[in-house]
Design a protein around this motif. Structure first.
Motif, PDB file in Angstrom:
ATOM      1  N   ILE A  28       0.882  -1.224  -0.070  1.00 27.92           N
ATOM      2  CA  ILE A  28      -0.095  -0.052   0.056  1.00 27.92           C
ATOM      3  C   ILE A  28       0.904   1.245  -0.102  1.00 27.92           C
ATOM      4  CG2 ILE A  28      -1.505   1.390   1.428  1.00 27.92           C
ATOM      5  CD1 ILE A  28      -2.838  -1.358   2.452  1.00 27.92           C
ATOM      6  N   ARG A  29       1.946   1.246   0.822  1.00 31.91           N
ATOM      7  CA  ARG A  29       2.625   2.334   0.992  1.00 31.91           C
ATOM      8  C   ARG A  29       3.579   2.616  -0.307  1.00 31.91           C
ATOM      9  NH1 ARG A  29       0.104   5.471   4.210  1.00 31.91           N
ATOM     10  NH2 ARG A  29       0.134   4.816   6.398  1.00 31.91           N
ATOM     11  N   TYR A  30       3.946   1.600  -1.063  1.00 36.86           N
ATOM     12  CA  TYR A  30       4.449   1.536  -2.312  1.00 36.86           C
ATOM     13  C   TYR A  30       3.575   2.283  -3.258  1.00 36.86           C
ATOM     14  CZ  TYR A  30       8.290  -1.910  -1.732  1.00 36.86           C
ATOM     15  OH  TYR A  30       9.545  -2.530  -1.056  1.00 36.86           O
ATOM     16  N   LEU A  31       2.406   1.966  -3.436  1.00 36.05           N
ATOM     17  CA  LEU A  31       1.624   2.714  -4.277  1.00 36.05           C
ATOM     18  C   LEU A  31       1.273   4.071  -3.856  1.00 36.05           C
ATOM     19  CD1 LEU A  31      -0.470   2.582  -6.591  1.00 36.05           C
ATOM     20  CD2 LEU A  31      -2.264   1.707  -4.974  1.00 36.05           C
ATOM     21  N   ASP A  32       1.214   4.375  -2.414  1.00 38.82           N
ATOM     22  CA  ASP A  32       1.081   5.665  -2.225  1.00 38.82           C
ATOM     23  C   ASP A  32       2.351   6.585  -2.500  1.00 38.82           C
ATOM     24  OD1 ASP A  32      -1.303   5.075  -0.606  1.00 38.82           O
ATOM     25  OD2 ASP A  32      -0.459   4.986   1.368  1.00 38.82           O
ATOM     26  N   LYS A  33       3.488   6.082  -2.405  1.00 41.79           N
ATOM     27  CA  LYS A  33       4.663   6.727  -3.055  1.00 41.79           C
ATOM     28  C   LYS A  33       4.618   6.990  -4.251  1.00 41.79           C
ATOM     29  CE  LYS A  33       8.996   8.198  -2.322  1.00 41.79           C
ATOM     30  NZ  LYS A  33       9.089   9.587  -1.977  1.00 41.79           N
ATOM     31  N   LEU A  34       4.248   5.875  -5.036  1.00 41.64           N
ATOM     32  CA  LEU A  34       4.263   6.189  -6.574  1.00 41.64           C
ATOM     33  C   LEU A  34       3.418   7.285  -6.910  1.00 41.64           C
ATOM     34  CD1 LEU A  34       4.626   2.571  -7.947  1.00 41.64           C
ATOM     35  CD2 LEU A  34       6.282   4.345  -7.947  1.00 41.64           C
ATOM     36  N   ILE A  35       2.192   7.243  -6.454  1.00 44.04           N
ATOM     37  CA  ILE A  35       1.118   8.266  -6.614  1.00 44.04           C
ATOM     38  C   ILE A  35       1.546   9.824  -6.048  1.00 44.04           C
ATOM     39  CG2 ILE A  35      -1.185   9.405  -6.166  1.00 44.04           C
ATOM     40  CD1 ILE A  35      -0.846   6.696  -8.139  1.00 44.04           C
ATOM     41  N   ASP A  36       2.304   9.670  -5.077  1.00 47.26           N
ATOM     42  CA  ASP A  36       2.948  10.995  -4.634  1.00 47.26           C
ATOM     43  C   ASP A  36       3.999  11.483  -5.577  1.00 47.26           C
ATOM     44  OD1 ASP A  36       1.459  11.025  -2.214  1.00 47.26           O
ATOM     45  OD2 ASP A  36       3.262  10.324  -0.908  1.00 47.26           O
ATOM     46  N   GLU A  37       4.940  10.589  -6.239  1.00 48.83           N
ATOM     47  CA  GLU A  37       5.787  10.907  -7.217  1.00 48.83           C
ATOM     48  C   GLU A  37       4.938  11.616  -8.488  1.00 48.83           C
ATOM     49  OE1 GLU A  37       8.179   7.635  -7.642  1.00 48.83           O
ATOM     50  OE2 GLU A  37       9.517   7.787  -5.766  1.00 48.83           O
ATOM     51  N   LEU A  38       3.978  10.993  -8.669  1.00 44.62           N
ATOM     52  CA  LEU A  38       3.289  11.448  -9.798  1.00 44.62           C
ATOM     53  C   LEU A  38       2.943  12.931  -9.553  1.00 44.62           C
ATOM     54  CD1 LEU A  38       1.613  10.683 -12.811  1.00 44.62           C
ATOM     55  CD2 LEU A  38      -0.196   9.981 -11.369  1.00 44.62           C
ATOM     56  N   ALA A  39       1.939  13.071  -8.393  1.00 41.86           N
ATOM     57  CA  ALA A  39       1.606  14.337  -7.939  1.00 41.86           C
ATOM     58  C   ALA A  39       2.584  15.542  -7.897  1.00 41.86           C
ATOM     59  CB  ALA A  39       0.772  14.149  -6.631  1.00 41.86           C
ATOM     60  N   LYS A  40       3.834  14.939  -7.606  1.00 41.93           N
ATOM     61  CA  LYS A  40       5.080  15.974  -7.466  1.00 41.93           C
ATOM     62  C   LYS A  40       5.776  16.194  -8.704  1.00 41.93           C
ATOM     63  CE  LYS A  40       6.135  14.972  -2.609  1.00 41.93           C
ATOM     64  NZ  LYS A  40       7.001  14.252  -1.796  1.00 41.93           N
ATOM     65  N   GLY A  41       5.184  15.757 -10.023  1.00 39.94           N
ATOM     66  CA  GLY A  41       5.879  16.295 -11.197  1.00 39.94           C
ATOM     67  C   GLY A  41       6.773  15.305 -11.895  1.00 39.94           C
ATOM     68  N   LYS A  42       7.115  14.190 -11.235  1.00 40.64           N
ATOM     69  CA  LYS A  42       7.905  13.315 -11.781  1.00 40.64           C
ATOM     70  C   LYS A  42       7.572  12.785 -13.231  1.00 40.64           C
ATOM     71  CE  LYS A  42      11.218  11.662  -8.147  1.00 40.64           C
ATOM     72  NZ  LYS A  42      11.738  10.417  -7.576  1.00 40.64           N
ATOM     73  N   THR A  43       8.447  12.431 -13.802  1.00 44.27           N
ATOM     74  CA  THR A  43       8.072  11.752 -15.254  1.00 44.27           C
ATOM     75  C   THR A  43       7.787  10.273 -15.043  1.00 44.27           C
ATOM     76  OG1 THR A  43      10.448  11.204 -15.949  1.00 44.27           O
ATOM     77  CG2 THR A  43       9.717  13.388 -16.439  1.00 44.27           C
ATOM     78  N   MET A  44       6.782   9.780 -15.919  1.00 41.36           N
ATOM     79  CA  MET A  44       6.535   8.551 -15.927  1.00 41.36           C
ATOM     80  C   MET A  44       7.783   7.502 -15.873  1.00 41.36           C
ATOM     81  SD  MET A  44       3.338   8.045 -15.023  1.00 41.36           S
ATOM     82  CE  MET A  44       2.704   6.592 -15.438  1.00 41.36           C
ATOM     83  N   ASP A  45       8.779   7.682 -16.804  1.00 40.01           N
ATOM     84  CA  ASP A  45       9.894   6.937 -16.927  1.00 40.01           C
ATOM     85  C   ASP A  45      10.576   6.609 -15.511  1.00 40.01           C
ATOM     86  OD1 ASP A  45       9.645   6.675 -19.504  1.00 40.01           O
ATOM     87  OD2 ASP A  45      10.987   8.102 -20.053  1.00 40.01           O
ATOM     88  N   LYS A  46      10.545   7.894 -14.696  1.00 37.66           N
ATOM     89  CA  LYS A  46      11.339   8.019 -13.423  1.00 37.66           C
ATOM     90  C   LYS A  46      10.445   7.173 -12.491  1.00 37.66           C
ATOM     91  CE  LYS A  46      14.415  11.922 -13.978  1.00 37.66           C
ATOM     92  NZ  LYS A  46      14.941  13.028 -13.613  1.00 37.66           N
ATOM     93  N   ILE A  47       9.173   7.219 -12.438  1.00 37.79           N
ATOM     94  CA  ILE A  47       8.030   6.915 -11.335  1.00 37.79           C
ATOM     95  C   ILE A  47       8.402   5.088 -11.769  1.00 37.79           C
ATOM     96  CG2 ILE A  47       5.827   6.619 -10.705  1.00 37.79           C
ATOM     97  CD1 ILE A  47       5.472   9.555 -11.767  1.00 37.79           C
ATOM     98  N   LEU A  48       8.101   4.829 -13.074  1.00 34.80           N
ATOM     99  CA  LEU A  48       8.046   3.278 -13.221  1.00 34.80           C
ATOM    100  C   LEU A  48       9.497   2.764 -13.406  1.00 34.80           C
ATOM    101  CD1 LEU A  48       5.090   3.314 -15.791  1.00 34.80           C
ATOM    102  CD2 LEU A  48       5.007   3.443 -13.260  1.00 34.80           C
ATOM    103  N   ARG A  49      10.597   3.228 -12.648  1.00 37.46           N
ATOM    104  CA  ARG A  49      11.958   2.494 -12.621  1.00 37.46           C
ATOM    105  C   ARG A  49      12.152   1.658 -13.594  1.00 37.46           C
ATOM    106  NH1 ARG A  49       9.728   4.831  -8.425  1.00 37.46           N
ATOM    107  NH2 ARG A  49      10.728   5.635  -6.686  1.00 37.46           N
TER     108      ARG A  49
END
Length: 107
Positions: A86-107
């Motif tokens: 659950i926290r992994y998912l929360d972290k990924l959504i946080d990164e999206l909201a903070k403007g990270k690119t999808m390439d960086k989010i999806l490691r």
């Protein structure tokens, strides 16, 4: 807690930062291995997080690369496996909201 109750909050958080529902769905599919139909099925069934993650086709093998803090807790140090997902998912959504690119989010 029902995944279907939290999902709209993920979408709202992303949309407030000019990101899209499609990006949220892409992140969830990447993490869990669900296809879009499977994701929508669980939302429609009001699956709880335990069921949602237990039935996930395949948690992404790069999940261990997700690092950082959510709600004051390092995601890599969460002892409970379900809560960690659950926290992994929360972290990924946080990164999206903070403007990270999808390439960086999806490691």
């Amino acid at each position: 807690m029902a995944f279907s109750k939290v999902y709209p909050m993920y979408v709202q958080k992303a949309q407030r930062k000019n990101r899209s529902k499609d990006e949220v769905d892409r992140i969830i599919r990447w993490l869990t291995g669900y296809d879009q139909a499977g994701l929508e099925w669980h939302i429609g069934q009001h699956s709880d997080f335990a069921t949602f993650f237990a039935e996930a086709p395949a948690i992404h093998p790069n999940v261990s690369l997700i690092k950082g803090v959510v709600c004051g807790v390092r995601v890599e140090d969460v002892p409970d496996p379900l809560m960690q997902k659950i926290r992994y998912l929360d972290k990924l959504i946080d990164e999206l909201a903070k403007g990270k690119t999808m390439d960086k989010i999806l490691r």
